[in-house]
Design an enzyme around this catalytic site. Sequence first.
Site, mmCIF file in Angstrom:
data_model
loop_
_atom_site.group_PDB
_atom_site.id
_atom_site.type_symbol
_atom_site.label_atom_id
_atom_site.label_comp_id
_atom_site.label_asym_id
_atom_site.label_seq_id
_atom_site.Cartn_x
_atom_site.Cartn_y
_atom_site.Cartn_z
ATOM 1 N N ILE A 1 37.728 19.498 47.863
ATOM 2 C CA ILE A 1 38.018 18.437 47.087
ATOM 3 C C ILE A 1 39.032 18.663 46.089
ATOM 4 O O ILE A 1 38.801 19.641 45.135
ATOM 5 C CB ILE A 1 36.703 17.957 46.504
ATOM 6 N N ASN B 1 39.955 17.480 43.031
ATOM 7 C CA ASN B 1 39.643 17.525 41.824
ATOM 8 C C ASN B 1 38.878 18.571 41.229
ATOM 9 O O ASN B 1 38.218 18.715 40.098
ATOM 10 C CB ASN B 1 39.375 16.270 41.335
ATOM 11 N N CYS B 2 38.407 19.452 42.213
ATOM 12 C CA CYS B 2 37.336 20.363 41.891
ATOM 13 C C CYS B 2 37.980 21.726 41.294
ATOM 14 O O CYS B 2 39.109 22.227 41.554
ATOM 15 C CB CYS B 2 36.730 21.075 43.050
ATOM 16 N N ASN B 3 37.489 22.297 40.160
ATOM 17 C CA ASN B 3 38.129 23.353 39.281
ATOM 18 C C ASN B 3 38.159 24.434 40.117
ATOM 19 O O ASN B 3 39.095 25.106 40.159
ATOM 20 C CB ASN B 3 37.231 23.601 37.980
ATOM 21 N N LYS C 1 41.012 24.267 42.276
ATOM 22 C CA LYS C 1 42.399 24.490 41.509
ATOM 23 C C LYS C 1 42.689 26.015 41.416
ATOM 24 O O LYS C 1 43.711 26.426 41.523
ATOM 25 C CB LYS C 1 42.303 23.631 40.343
#
Length: 112
Positions: free
Chosen positions: A7, A9-11, A14
């Site tokens: 996903i 927007n998952c840290n 990233k």
Amino acid sequence: MIKMYGIPNCNTIKKAKDALAAKGLDFEFHNYKKDGIDAGTLESWCSQVGWKTLLNQRGTTWRKLSPDDKEVINQDKAIQLMCVYPSMIKRPVLVVGDKIIVGFDEAVYAEL
């Protein structure tokens, strides 16, 4: 070819993307929210790493499930839940050739 599932927007995603980019490794990103995930892919992953490795039972999606959904979890039920709620799959899942890597570990990514 490397394919990363997750996903955007998952840290953790990233961090994983940054680690691959730092090594100059190209990869394709599969967004669960946009593209979903099919039971066949999950079955294949489960046969390699086990459903308990894939199913995130510590996240908010799991905690929001009804007690009935959390009861008597086996591979078939885990796959069904992960198809309906792909954010319940531990992130990232990295497919490198025929190898599956679940989660982000800097040491493992450094060896790629």
